[in-house]
Design a protein around this motif. Structure first.
Motif, PDB file in Angstrom:
ATOM      1  N   ALA A 232     -23.915  58.715 -57.600  1.00 44.93           N
ATOM      2  CA  ALA A 232     -23.027  59.875 -57.720  1.00 44.93           C
ATOM      3  C   ALA A 232     -23.467  61.004 -56.792  1.00 44.93           C
ATOM      4  O   ALA A 232     -22.632  61.639 -56.136  1.00 44.93           O
ATOM      5  N   ARG A 233     -24.776  61.258 -56.714  1.00 41.88           N
ATOM      6  CA  ARG A 233     -25.279  62.315 -55.824  1.00 41.88           C
ATOM      7  C   ARG A 233     -24.930  62.012 -54.374  1.00 41.88           C
ATOM      8  O   ARG A 233     -24.482  62.891 -53.631  1.00 41.88           O
ATOM      9  N   ALA A 234     -25.143  60.776 -53.954  1.00 40.92           N
ATOM     10  CA  ALA A 234     -24.828  60.403 -52.571  1.00 40.92           C
ATOM     11  C   ALA A 234     -23.347  60.605 -52.291  1.00 40.92           C
ATOM     12  O   ALA A 234     -22.966  61.210 -51.285  1.00 40.92           O
ATOM     13  N   HIS A 235     -22.502  60.124 -53.167  1.00 38.38           N
ATOM     14  CA  HIS A 235     -21.060  60.250 -52.956  1.00 38.38           C
ATOM     15  C   HIS A 235     -20.626  61.710 -52.981  1.00 38.38           C
ATOM     16  O   HIS A 235     -19.766  62.113 -52.187  1.00 38.38           O
ATOM     17  N   ASN A 236     -21.206  62.505 -53.858  1.00 36.20           N
ATOM     18  CA  ASN A 236     -20.852  63.923 -53.933  1.00 36.20           C
ATOM     19  C   ASN A 236     -21.226  64.674 -52.656  1.00 36.20           C
ATOM     20  O   ASN A 236     -20.617  65.690 -52.337  1.00 36.20           O
ATOM     21  N   HIS A 237     -22.243  64.172 -51.941  1.00 34.10           N
ATOM     22  CA  HIS A 237     -22.646  64.796 -50.686  1.00 34.10           C
ATOM     23  C   HIS A 237     -21.994  64.116 -49.479  1.00 34.10           C
ATOM     24  O   HIS A 237     -22.381  64.381 -48.335  1.00 34.10           O
ATOM     25  N   GLY A 238     -21.038  63.220 -49.726  1.00 31.50           N
ATOM     26  CA  GLY A 238     -20.336  62.544 -48.649  1.00 31.50           C
ATOM     27  C   GLY A 238     -21.179  61.537 -47.902  1.00 31.50           C
ATOM     28  O   GLY A 238     -20.882  61.202 -46.755  1.00 31.50           O
ATOM     29  N   GLN A 239     -22.217  61.038 -48.541  1.00 32.06           N
ATOM     30  CA  GLN A 239     -23.113  60.071 -47.919  1.00 32.06           C
ATOM     31  C   GLN A 239     -22.905  58.697 -48.543  1.00 32.06           C
ATOM     32  O   GLN A 239     -22.514  58.593 -49.701  1.00 32.06           O
ATOM     33  N   PRO A 240     -23.174  57.640 -47.767  1.00 32.52           N
ATOM     34  CA  PRO A 240     -23.105  56.302 -48.362  1.00 32.52           C
ATOM     35  C   PRO A 240     -24.221  56.116 -49.382  1.00 32.52           C
ATOM     36  O   PRO A 240     -25.326  56.637 -49.208  1.00 32.52           O
ATOM     37  N   CYS A 241     -23.937  55.383 -50.431  1.00 32.54           N
ATOM     38  CA  CYS A 241     -24.932  55.193 -51.493  1.00 32.54           C
ATOM     39  C   CYS A 241     -25.894  54.048 -51.190  1.00 32.54           C
ATOM     40  O   CYS A 241     -26.941  53.939 -51.805  1.00 32.54           O
ATOM     41  N   GLY A 242     -25.534  53.189 -50.249  1.00 29.39           N
ATOM     42  CA  GLY A 242     -26.410  52.078 -49.889  1.00 29.39           C
ATOM     43  C   GLY A 242     -26.159  50.806 -50.684  1.00 29.39           C
ATOM     44  O   GLY A 242     -26.800  49.792 -50.446  1.00 29.39           O
ATOM     45  N   ASP A 243     -25.209  50.838 -51.615  1.00 34.05           N
ATOM     46  CA  ASP A 243     -24.874  49.649 -52.398  1.00 34.05           C
ATOM     47  C   ASP A 243     -23.885  48.813 -51.590  1.00 34.05           C
ATOM     48  O   ASP A 243     -22.797  49.275 -51.254  1.00 34.05           O
ATOM     49  N   GLN A 244     -24.262  47.584 -51.269  1.00 32.03           N
ATOM     50  CA  GLN A 244     -23.421  46.745 -50.416  1.00 32.03           C
ATOM     51  C   GLN A 244     -22.079  46.375 -51.056  1.00 32.03           C
ATOM     52  O   GLN A 244     -21.168  45.939 -50.363  1.00 32.03           O
TER      53      GLN A 244
END
Length: 75
Positions: free
Chosen positions: A49-61
């Protein structure tokens, strides 16, 4: 009353999915309860959620959000 209840939405959504693979709703809810209460799982959900909220990829394939974002970036 709406379903799933807003105050227990994650557990109910997980139980719905699990219920297709087990014999009883009670078992599905018990499994979902264990998943929701697991600190490692909660931490991973928070990290994503933090990654997505910052517009970054979460790294989950297998993340459909990140897959769609990558496709949009290529266009």
């Amino acid at each position: 009353m709406t379903y799933p209840p807003a105050d227990d939405r994650l557990r109910h959504l997980l139980a719905q999915e699990i219920n297709t693979s087990v014999d009883t709703w009670k078992l599905a809810m018990a499994i979902a309860d264990g998943i929701v209460k697991d600190p490692a799982i909660r931490a991973e959900l928070d990290r994503i959620a933090r990654a997505h909220n910052h517009g970054q990829p979460c790294g989950d394939q297998n993340c459909p959000h990140c897959f769609d974002a990558a496709l949009e970036a290529e266009q």
